[in-house]
Design an enzyme around this catalytic site. Structure first.
Site, PDB file in Angstrom:
ATOM      1  N   LEU A  73       0.798  -1.233   0.000  1.00 53.89           N
ATOM      2  CA  LEU A  73       0.000   0.000   0.000  1.00 53.89           C
ATOM      3  C   LEU A  73       0.827   1.277   0.000  1.00 53.89           C
ATOM      4  CD1 LEU A  73      -2.710  -1.173   2.541  1.00 53.89           C
ATOM      5  CD2 LEU A  73      -3.022  -0.882   0.078  1.00 53.89           C
ATOM      6  N   CYS A 131      -6.757  -5.471   4.848  1.00 54.22           N
ATOM      7  CA  CYS A 131      -5.599  -5.050   5.643  1.00 54.22           C
ATOM      8  C   CYS A 131      -5.679  -5.611   7.060  1.00 54.22           C
ATOM      9  CB  CYS A 131      -5.545  -3.542   5.758  1.00 54.22           C
ATOM     10  SG  CYS A 131      -5.929  -2.718   4.247  1.00 54.22           S
ATOM     11  N   LYS A 166     -14.510  -4.090  -0.728  1.00 57.15           N
ATOM     12  CA  LYS A 166     -13.682  -5.019  -1.517  1.00 57.15           C
ATOM     13  C   LYS A 166     -13.207  -6.151  -0.616  1.00 57.15           C
ATOM     14  CE  LYS A 166      -9.569  -5.199  -4.499  1.00 57.15           C
ATOM     15  NZ  LYS A 166      -8.608  -4.398  -5.273  1.00 57.15           N
ATOM     16  N   GLY A 244     -10.382 -10.543 -10.691  1.00 62.71           N
ATOM     17  CA  GLY A 244      -9.501 -11.659 -10.376  1.00 62.71           C
ATOM     18  C   GLY A 244      -9.092 -12.357 -11.661  1.00 62.71           C
TER      19      GLY A 244
END
Lengths: 302, 244
Positions: A73, A131, A166, A244
């Site tokens: 990130l 995360c 997401k 994906g």
């Protein structure tokens, strides 16, 4: 010519193609190559509250039909994204953009989303819950329905624009997590983020990537993505953005048949910078081949 | 940056594991020495970034070391076409060289020095070159630099040819106004310490895209975070931060 437009959470996209976050920067690198206004929209580089350098290098590993990344990130932080990157982006992109947000605490997500929600050029907030939660023992927010719902609620409370959560595929039951996000007020779900992977170098006998593990993406994960998009889109009533390993117009149609309203393209951009432009150009021909007049009609028919 | 097909016109070994490939195609985007191209290979996902050795009209020369699946596949190619992204990276700036620049190349760091030497000589500079190798059997391109009119010194670690030792051992005996280098990181670090002037360094890193989109090859510098592929691979001495 068949109709390509779709509606994503109340905003019409000229076509369903969206370069995925982290593979398209803030658009201007690609705008040197082609007019990026041909895109449906794009999801810009994952943004956090504070600036981040990310992980040490090497951050990239080759795989069969894919790659692993552990960029971590890297981004200049939300203030600089708004003051420096978005003005540059606006010069080459005149549609609504998707703002991708990450955080390491629920408050971080809310802080960053609240700021980006006020930016006129932002159409949607795509909230990456993959995360690690620093207050939750490092477990990813996206691995528990409760934590994912908590992030969703906190973001929804401080924003006005559509919030798309997401999801990570690295979970035992993605449907329960998607449902929890929907119940918490999410306007859409996007999936799948990368799959956790690892490569080891036979010469050094150590992991290729400095971070040891990273996110596996590329055509190799496409069948997993189709399966999860199918499962989630049949379980929720909000729109699903599928991604994906999507690399072709045929993949886009397959993803939409599985239940995706729009389709993100990630790793393909990195090996072919023209991938999204070419997929969009190819869509009408592939639609004609399979007797599809309007892409809206095929969402979830599988 | 440009994506186009190049025709393979030559692919020959220079040493046991170093190959020279000449490709014909649209070289218009390749302007500065020290930039690179990114080659797509069948069956491999990521492109392979390879430095530009020379451009002559529509012919691009690359010199690569066979180190893994990608370069092994390239070694076998005798004809056909390659999908190449050209015009990548921020190359060497020759305007800073002064009258007598020194070029230091180590191993597969040697090839980008060739186009640079050619450019500097065309600009009327007196160019000294130090080429560092492990041993005599690994040496390549020495005669090519001599033919350009460079003052060439070769070093070998085992002393089997030229000056025994590292490029920095030969560097002490040369007067130079500025330097340019490319090679393995320990060599770059030694040059950083041993150099008497400012200079430019070309770095290597595993890359995702090669054109600045993925942040796969970022490094920290004095002037902030830089992407080796887009802001580099060439960095100025003053901006380098050694991490370890």
């Amino acid at each position: 010519m068949g109709k390509l437009s779709v509606d994503l959470c109340g905003i019409e996209l000229d076509n369903p193609i969206i370069p995925a976050s982290g593979t398209f920067g803030y658009g201007y690198e690609f705008a040197e190559l082609y007019d990026i206004n041909v895109l449906g929209t794009f999801s810009f580089k994952g943004t956090t509250k504070d600036p981040r350098f990310g992980n040490p290098t090497p951050r990239i590993a080759e795989c069969y039909a894919g790659m692993i990344n552990a960029v971590g990130l890297q981004n200049p932080g939300v203030e600089k994204v708004i003051s420096e990157e978005l003005p540059k982006m606006r010069k080459c992109f005149n549609k609504k953009v998707m703002a991708n947000v990450s955080g390491f605490a629920v408050e971080d997500y809310a802080y960053t989303c609240e700021k980006l929600d006020k930016c006129e050029e932002v159409g949607w907030l795509e909230v990456n819950v993959s995360c690690p939660n620093v207050h939750g023992g490092g477990m990813s927010f996206g691995t528990s329905p409760e934590a994912a719902a908590e992030v969703t609620k906190a973001v929804k409370k401080v924003t006005t624009k559509p919030v798309i959560i997401k999801l990570s595929p690295n979970v035992t039951d993605i449907v329960s997590i998607a449902k929890a996000c929907e119940e918490a007020g999410a306007d859409g779900i996007s999936l799948i983020n990368t799959m956790l992977g690892m490569r080891i170098d036979l010469k050094t006998k150590k992991p290729v990537i400095a971070n040891k593990m990273g996110g596996f993406s590329g055509p190799a994960i496409f069948p997993v993505a189709v399966r999860m998009v199918y499962q989630v889109s049949h379980a929720v009533s909000i729109p699903v953005v599928g991604m994906g390993g999507v690399s072709s117009a045929e993949d886009v149609i397959e993803m939409m048949l599985a239940g995706a309203t729009a389709v993100e393209v990630g790793a393909a951009n990195l090996i072919d910078p023209f991938a999204c432009r070419d997929i969009i150009a190819k869509l009408p021909e592939v639609m004609a081949k399979y007797g599809i007049d309007n892409l809206k009609d095929i969402i979830g028919v599988a | 940056m440009k994506q186009s097909l190049f025709e393979i016109i030559e692919n020959i070994p220079l040493t046991a594991d170093v190959m020279k490939m000449r490709l014909k195609g649209d070289t218009s985007e390749i302007t500065a020495p020290g930039t690179f191209v990114n080659v797509k290979l069948d069956g491999l996902f990521l492109r392979r970034p390879i430095s530009v050795c020379d451009v002559e009209g529509d012919v691009l020369t690359i010199i690569y070391k066979v180190v893994g699946r990608g370069t092994e596949q390239m070694r076998e190619m005798q004809n056909g076409t390659l999908d190449v992204l050209t015009g990548l990276g921020n190359g060497y700036d020759t305007s800073k060289s002064g009258a007598s620049p020194l070029l230091l190349g180590g191993g597969v760091g040697v090839p980008p020095m060739y186009m640079l030497a050619k450019r500097l000589i065309a600009e009327g500079k007196k160019v000294s070159v130090i080429l560092g190798f492990n041993k005599e059997s690994e040496i390549f391109c020495e005669d090519d630099f001599k033919a350009l009119g460079c003052d060439v010194t070769v070093t070998t670690v085992d002393g089997s040819y030229g000056v025994k030792g590292f490029v920095t051992d030969a560097m002490k005996n040369i007067d130079y106004t500025y330097f340019y280098t490319c090679g393995p990181e320990p060599m770059l670090k030694a040059i950083y310490k041993a150099s008497a002037t400012s200079g430019q360094f070309s770095f290597e890193e595993r890359m995702g895209c090669g054109f600045g989109a993925c942040m796969g090859c970022s490094c920290k510098t004095v002037t902030g975070y830089k992407r080796i592929c887009k802001d580099g691979p060439v960095l100025e001495k003053e901006e380098i931060l050694w991490e370890n």
